[in-house]
Design a protein around this motif. Sequence first.
Motif, PDB file in Angstrom:
ATOM      1  N   MET A  15       0.845  -1.182   0.000  1.00 45.21           N
ATOM      2  CA  MET A  15       0.000   0.000   0.000  1.00 45.21           C
ATOM      3  C   MET A  15       0.888   1.242   0.000  1.00 45.21           C
ATOM      4  SD  MET A  15      -3.129  -1.169   2.531  1.00 45.21           S
ATOM      5  CE  MET A  15      -4.124   0.282   2.165  1.00 45.21           C
ATOM      6  N   TRP A  16       0.377   2.318  -0.625  1.00 48.07           N
ATOM      7  CA  TRP A  16       1.166   3.529  -0.830  1.00 48.07           C
ATOM      8  C   TRP A  16       0.341   4.759  -0.461  1.00 48.07           C
ATOM      9  CZ3 TRP A  16       6.007   2.227  -2.575  1.00 48.07           C
ATOM     10  CH2 TRP A  16       6.131   0.996  -3.232  1.00 48.07           C
ATOM     11  N   TYR A  17       1.045   5.787  -0.018  1.00 42.48           N
ATOM     12  CA  TYR A  17       0.435   7.091   0.223  1.00 42.48           C
ATOM     13  C   TYR A  17       0.667   8.011  -0.980  1.00 42.48           C
ATOM     14  CZ  TYR A  17      -0.009   6.077   5.255  1.00 42.48           C
ATOM     15  OH  TYR A  17      -0.346   5.545   6.478  1.00 42.48           O
ATOM     16  N   ASN A  18      -0.305   8.834  -1.278  1.00 43.83           N
ATOM     17  CA  ASN A  18      -0.140   9.906  -2.254  1.00 43.83           C
ATOM     18  C   ASN A  18       0.719  10.992  -1.602  1.00 43.83           C
ATOM     19  OD1 ASN A  18      -0.453  12.237  -3.846  1.00 43.83           O
ATOM     20  ND2 ASN A  18      -2.530  11.670  -4.467  1.00 43.83           N
ATOM     21  N   GLY A  21      -6.989   7.722  -9.296  1.00 41.48           N
ATOM     22  CA  GLY A  21      -5.634   8.062  -8.880  1.00 41.48           C
ATOM     23  C   GLY A  21      -4.992   9.077  -9.803  1.00 41.48           C
ATOM     24  N   LYS A  22      -5.146   8.882 -11.097  1.00 39.34           N
ATOM     25  CA  LYS A  22      -4.554   9.809 -12.061  1.00 39.34           C
ATOM     26  C   LYS A  22      -5.235  11.176 -12.022  1.00 39.34           C
ATOM     27  CE  LYS A  22      -2.771   6.241 -15.173  1.00 39.34           C
ATOM     28  NZ  LYS A  22      -2.859   5.174 -14.165  1.00 39.34           N
ATOM     29  N   ASN A  23      -6.453  11.216 -11.471  1.00 40.17           N
ATOM     30  CA  ASN A  23      -7.171  12.479 -11.310  1.00 40.17           C
ATOM     31  C   ASN A  23      -6.845  13.145  -9.970  1.00 40.17           C
ATOM     32  OD1 ASN A  23      -9.015  14.346 -12.484  1.00 40.17           O
ATOM     33  ND2 ASN A  23     -10.635  13.622 -11.118  1.00 40.17           N
ATOM     34  N   ASN A  24      -5.820  12.617  -9.282  1.00 42.12           N
ATOM     35  CA  ASN A  24      -5.355  13.162  -8.008  1.00 42.12           C
ATOM     36  C   ASN A  24      -6.470  13.234  -6.963  1.00 42.12           C
ATOM     37  OD1 ASN A  24      -3.216  14.084  -6.374  1.00 42.12           O
ATOM     38  ND2 ASN A  24      -3.757  16.231  -6.731  1.00 42.12           N
ATOM     39  N   GLN A  25      -7.230  12.133  -6.856  1.00 41.68           N
ATOM     40  CA  GLN A  25      -8.298  12.069  -5.862  1.00 41.68           C
ATOM     41  C   GLN A  25      -7.995  11.104  -4.716  1.00 41.68           C
ATOM     42  OE1 GLN A  25     -11.425  11.443  -9.215  1.00 41.68           O
ATOM     43  NE2 GLN A  25     -12.584  12.127  -7.425  1.00 41.68           N
ATOM     44  N   VAL A  26      -6.982  10.262  -4.875  1.00 39.46           N
ATOM     45  CA  VAL A  26      -6.774   9.127  -3.979  1.00 39.46           C
ATOM     46  C   VAL A  26      -5.632   9.390  -3.000  1.00 39.46           C
ATOM     47  CG1 VAL A  26      -6.105   6.704  -3.908  1.00 39.46           C
ATOM     48  CG2 VAL A  26      -7.685   7.506  -5.664  1.00 39.46           C
ATOM     49  N   ALA A  27      -5.865   9.082  -1.715  1.00 44.77           N
ATOM     50  CA  ALA A  27      -4.847   9.291  -0.683  1.00 44.77           C
ATOM     51  C   ALA A  27      -4.051   8.036  -0.356  1.00 44.77           C
ATOM     52  CB  ALA A  27      -5.500   9.815   0.593  1.00 44.77           C
ATOM     53  N   LEU A  28      -4.724   6.885  -0.277  1.00 40.71           N
ATOM     54  CA  LEU A  28      -4.096   5.631   0.141  1.00 40.71           C
ATOM     55  C   LEU A  28      -4.634   4.511  -0.731  1.00 40.71           C
ATOM     56  CD1 LEU A  28      -2.279   4.120   2.214  1.00 40.71           C
ATOM     57  CD2 LEU A  28      -4.295   3.939   3.694  1.00 40.71           C
ATOM     58  N   LYS A  54      14.932   0.062  -0.328  1.00 47.52           N
ATOM     59  CA  LYS A  54      15.096   0.726   0.968  1.00 47.52           C
ATOM     60  C   LYS A  54      13.758   0.801   1.709  1.00 47.52           C
ATOM     61  CE  LYS A  54      17.113   4.959   2.977  1.00 47.52           C
ATOM     62  NZ  LYS A  54      15.945   5.483   3.696  1.00 47.52           N
ATOM     63  N   GLU A  55      12.694   1.166   1.000  1.00 47.71           N
ATOM     64  CA  GLU A  55      11.372   1.227   1.608  1.00 47.71           C
ATOM     65  C   GLU A  55      10.951  -0.146   2.138  1.00 47.71           C
ATOM     66  OE1 GLU A  55       8.696   4.251   1.383  1.00 47.71           O
ATOM     67  OE2 GLU A  55      10.739   4.654   2.050  1.00 47.71           O
ATOM     68  N   THR A  56      11.188  -1.183   1.334  1.00 46.85           N
ATOM     69  CA  THR A  56      10.821  -2.544   1.730  1.00 46.85           C
ATOM     70  C   THR A  56      11.605  -2.992   2.950  1.00 46.85           C
ATOM     71  OG1 THR A  56      10.257  -3.130  -0.555  1.00 46.85           O
ATOM     72  CG2 THR A  56      10.712  -4.943   0.958  1.00 46.85           C
ATOM     73  N   LEU A  57      12.913  -2.723   2.940  1.00 43.27           N
ATOM     74  CA  LEU A  57      13.779  -3.138   4.035  1.00 43.27           C
ATOM     75  C   LEU A  57      13.385  -2.462   5.343  1.00 43.27           C
ATOM     76  CD1 LEU A  57      16.309  -4.786   4.823  1.00 43.27           C
ATOM     77  CD2 LEU A  57      17.669  -2.749   4.295  1.00 43.27           C
ATOM     78  N   GLU A  58      13.033  -1.187   5.266  1.00 41.55           N
ATOM     79  CA  GLU A  58      12.736  -0.434   6.479  1.00 41.55           C
ATOM     80  C   GLU A  58      11.313  -0.656   6.985  1.00 41.55           C
ATOM     81  OE1 GLU A  58      13.552   3.633   5.585  1.00 41.55           O
ATOM     82  OE2 GLU A  58      15.737   3.379   5.611  1.00 41.55           O
ATOM     83  N   LYS A  59      10.349  -0.835   6.062  1.00 39.14           N
ATOM     84  CA  LYS A  59       8.952  -0.812   6.464  1.00 39.14           C
ATOM     85  C   LYS A  59       8.275  -2.180   6.513  1.00 39.14           C
ATOM     86  CE  LYS A  59       8.238   3.927   4.903  1.00 39.14           C
ATOM     87  NZ  LYS A  59       7.569   4.813   3.929  1.00 39.14           N
ATOM     88  N   MET A 112       5.841   4.177   0.604  1.00 37.14           N
ATOM     89  CA  MET A 112       5.196   2.930   0.968  1.00 37.14           C
ATOM     90  C   MET A 112       4.559   3.069   2.340  1.00 37.14           C
ATOM     91  SD  MET A 112       7.000  -0.826   1.338  1.00 37.14           S
ATOM     92  CE  MET A 112       7.597  -0.816  -0.362  1.00 37.14           C
ATOM     93  N   MET A 113       3.411   2.460   2.520  1.00 33.37           N
ATOM     94  CA  MET A 113       2.740   2.528   3.812  1.00 33.37           C
ATOM     95  C   MET A 113       3.515   1.726   4.859  1.00 33.37           C
ATOM     96  SD  MET A 113      -1.122   1.406   4.888  1.00 33.37           S
ATOM     97  CE  MET A 113      -1.828   1.990   6.434  1.00 33.37           C
ATOM     98  N   LEU A 114       3.718   2.316   6.007  1.00 33.41           N
ATOM     99  CA  LEU A 114       4.246   1.597   7.155  1.00 33.41           C
ATOM    100  C   LEU A 114       3.091   0.852   7.802  1.00 33.41           C
ATOM    101  CD1 LEU A 114       6.628   1.224   9.267  1.00 33.41           C
ATOM    102  CD2 LEU A 114       5.569   3.141  10.492  1.00 33.41           C
TER     103      LEU A 114
END
Length: 535
Positions: A187-190, A304-311, A451-456, A331-333
Motif C-alpha cells: 500500500m502507498w500514500y499519495n 488516482g490519475k485524477n489526483n483524488q486518492v490518498a491511500l 530501501k522502503e521494503t527493508l525499512e517498512k 510505501m505505507m508503514l
Amino acid sequence: MQQLINMRAAALAATMLMTVLAGCSSPDKQGADNPEHKDPVSGSHVNKEGFPIVNEPLSLTMMGPDVGIQNWQDMVVFQEMEKLTGIKLQFRNAPLDSFDTKKNLVFASGDLPDIFYAAQITSAEEVNYGGQGLLVPLEELIDQYAPNIKKVLDKHPDIRKSITTPDGHIYSLPRIDLSAVWYRGPMWYNGKFLKALNMDKLPETTEELYTYLKRVKEEDPNGNGKQDEIPLVSVKLDDIRMFMLGFWGIYGEVIYADKDGKVHYTPMEEGYKGYLTFLNRLWNEGLLDKETFSQTDDQKKAKGKNNQVALFSDYHPYFTLGGEPGTDDPMMLPVKSDMVDAPVYGKHPGLSTGAFAITSSNPSPEATMRWIDYLYTYEGATLFGQGPEGILWKYKDKEKQIKEWLPVPGGGDREDYRATLTPDYGIVTPGVADAKVSQGLRGEFDDWLDKETLEKLVPYAKVPYPKVYQTQEEQQETSRLRSDLDTYVKQMEAKFVTGQEPLSNWDKYSDQLKKMGADRVVEIYQAAYDRWDSK
C-alpha cells in the motif's frame, strides 16, 4: 484451492477436445501442425555436460500461457536456446485468461505436450496427475542431469520439502526468489496529499491512520475546492485485505500458521473481526471508497490519475497515480491496532511452485531436464530475464557481471519490448532470481523500493503458511468445503463492511462457518503442515 476435475467433467472435456483445442494456439496457429516426435532419445544419447545437449536434433512440444504480445516461436530467447542446446520447441500455447481451462482439457484428453512451462500446475494437479503417471517424477533426473537445481535444493532443504508430494516424488519445478518480500503489491500514500496536510510522520497506529484519512476527506488536500478526495480506495478489498489484516496480527488471508506451528483459519479470528470493524467505521464515515465493491482496477486507477486518492495498493505507486517512477509517494508503514503489540506483514515464501513439468509423452526427459537446468544459472536467468546481450543491454564489465542498458530499439517502452524477447513477462516462469543479473541496470527508483521494503516491511514480515501438499483425499475434501466457505466469507465480508450485516451478528456468522466445515479445514491444513514440518 482449485477443485479437481470429476469423472463426468473429464469425460465431457474429452468429447469437447477436438473443438476446443483448435483455440489452444496463438493467433498464428503456432503448433497447430506439430510434427510427429522423433524416436525417443535415451539418456545415453544426452550429453551430461556442456552444449549442445543432444548431438542429433530433438523436437519437443511445450505448452504455456500466452499474454498476447509475441508468439513464443518468434521469441529470440527460444531461438538462442535452440542454437545452444540442439533442442527445437514446438508451441501449443493458450491465452492467459483461458489457460487453466485448456490445461484441464489437455490433461483430461491425454493429448499431452512434452513440457508444461509457466503452466501454474497446482498442488492438486501434481498429486492427481503425478499419481496417474501423466507427470514424470523429477528427483532422479535432477540428481543426474540438473546440477544447478540440485545445488539449490541441497542448500535449501525447505524448498525440496515444499516441492515433494506425499508419495515422495517431485513432479514440478518452482520459480525461486529467496529475496522476495512482497506477497502482492504493497500500500502507498499519495505524497502530494501528505505534503499538503504537513504530514512529516506517517501514521503508526490504526487511530492515527483514521485521523489522517478523516483529514483527507475534510481538508481538500488536492486543492480544487471540492470534497472529491477518496481517502482509501480499493477493488473489492482484494488489493488491500492481506496488508490490512496485518494491523490485527494476521498474516494470511485464509490460512496461516503461527510461530508454534498452530494453524489458524483467518475468517474466524478475532483479528479478522477487528479488521472488519475498522473498515466498517471507514465506510460509515465516507473514508472508504463507496464504489469499492463495484469498480474495476482501471476505474480505481482513473481516480488516482485524477489526483483524488490518498491511500491505495498497487505494484508501484505511479501505476495508480500516473507519471514517471519517483520517490515522492511513500510505501505505507504497517500500523498497529490496540489488539497487538506490533503489526505483521504476510511475506512471500520465496518460491512459486508448479512452474515447470515434464509429461509422460516426452521422448527425452533427460534432455529436457538439462534444458531447464540452464534457467537456474546466472547465464540462463540473464537470457530469460533480459534477453540476449546486444539488444536491450550489454556488459560494462563482464568479469564482474556488471551490465548497462542500451537504447530500446525503435524507442518505446523497455518492458513492452522485453516482452517480445522472452516469455518472462506477466506470468510465473521457472528459474531462479539472481540479484547479480541486475548489476548496473538498477536505477534510483529500484534502490528506493528496496530501501522502503527493508525499512517498512521486512521487520514485520512472516511467511503465512509453507508450500505443502495434501493427499488426494484431503484435497478433495478441502476443495469441496472451501468452495462454499470462500464464497460465504467473501459475501459476508462485504456485508459486514457496508453494514448490511451488523457486526453484532459475529457469533452467528462464526457458528455458520463451523457448520460449513471451517474446523475440519483447519484440521486438514494442520495435518499437512505437521507432515511438512517433520520431513
